[in-house]
Design an enzyme around this catalytic site. Structure first.
Site, mmCIF file in Angstrom:
data_model
loop_
_atom_site.group_PDB
_atom_site.id
_atom_site.type_symbol
_atom_site.label_atom_id
_atom_site.label_comp_id
_atom_site.label_asym_id
_atom_site.label_seq_id
_atom_site.Cartn_x
_atom_site.Cartn_y
_atom_site.Cartn_z
ATOM 1 C CB SER A 171 -0.873 -0.006 1.255
ATOM 2 O OG SER A 171 -1.490 1.262 1.419
ATOM 3 C CE1 TYR A 230 -4.023 -2.247 5.220
ATOM 4 C CE2 TYR A 230 -3.183 -0.077 4.628
ATOM 5 C CZ TYR A 230 -3.718 -1.303 4.257
ATOM 6 O OH TYR A 230 -3.920 -1.587 2.916
#
Ligand code: NAP
Length: 235
Positions: A135, A158
């Protein structure tokens, strides 16, 4: 005629993983193993995808289901797509360590375990490809630039898990540099999926493009890199 190439996509029952599976099967003629932690959801996805797809029950945090992958005879493409975003708005200082542990179990340790389990099969391929779906939120270059949109999303577990996944990607690529296996990280961009309550502006199909490109790299393609659909992403 050559046998079709075989790909395994984790977390392929929905979202970006489903779209990666679809593209590998329809645009690249691969046989696709549709990884899903829930057997029913996996079968439904494989049926929706078509005859090139076969469901494989695979929870990347479950040692038993990961170990079963070692029996794969042929594998050319491994897409580590399964991922979780468990925090909902808590700042880093309010994020329990337990949440980091759970996030890392799927987003980092699961990738390492699955990759190691399928490595013998990938080594038998003449062009093994490993794609780790990372990401932009794992990019320290983006998150250390205060004006960057991603610096406004301090999702401790995350973001840290995706930065760690990038490091995992580079480590495997360096170990395997002398082999036919290429290992790269893909940044899908911000896509509307269940992961983010469909808040992203891009479609999951568009998010699949970078991963599919890395899954089908030619022999002179890169390894140990981080790419979105437009090219290299800064680490
Ligand atoms: P999604 O729609 O929530 O899909 C996530 C997939 O991962 C689901 O199939 C889910 O299975 C599966 N999964 C979760 N934990 C698993 C486990 N332990 N074992 C096996 N499968 C597991 O999210 P998505 O947006 O498509 O995410 C796919 C990947 O893209 C993730 O790695 C995510 O971090 C990354 N990504 C997404 C975006 C975005 O904007 N959406 C941006 C950058 C990167 P269930 O259906 O059973 O929950």
């Amino acid at each position: 005629m050559d046998e079709p190439r075989v790909a395994l996509v984790t977390g392929a029952n929905k979202g970006i993983g489903f779209e990666i599976a679809k593209l590998l099967g329809t645009a690249h003629g691969m046989r696709v193993l549709v990884g899903a932690r829930d057997a029913v959801r996996g079968k439904e996805a494989a049926t929706a995808l078509g005859p090139f797809a076969t469901a494989v029950t695979l929870d990347v945090t479950d040692a038993g289901s990961v170990a079963a992958l070692a029996s794969l005879e042929r594998l050319d493409v491994m897409v580590n797509n399964a991922g979780v975003l468990l925090e909902r708005g808590a700042p880093p200082s309010g994020t329990p360590v337990e949440l980091l542990r759970r996030t890392f179990e799927t987003n980092v340790f699961g990738v390492v375990a699955v990759t190691n389990a399928v490595l013998p099969a990938l080594r038998r391929s003449d062009a093994g490809r490993v794609v780790n779906v990372s990401s932009g939120l794992g990019s320290l270059a983006f998150t250390t630039e205060p004006s960057h949109m991603y610096a406004q999303h301090p999702l401790l577990s995350y973001n840290a898990s995706k930065s760690a996944l990038n490091a995992v990607t580079v480590s495997f690529a360096n170990e395997l540099r002398a082999t036919a296996i290429k290992v790269n990280a893909a940044d899908p961009g911000y896509c509307a999926t269940d992961l983010n309550d469909h808040s992203g502006p891009r479609t999951a199909a568009r998010g699949a493009v970078a991963a599919v490109r890395l899954a089908t790299l030619p022999a002179d393609g890169p390894t140990g890199g981080f790419f979105d659909e437009d090219g290299p992403v800064p680490w």
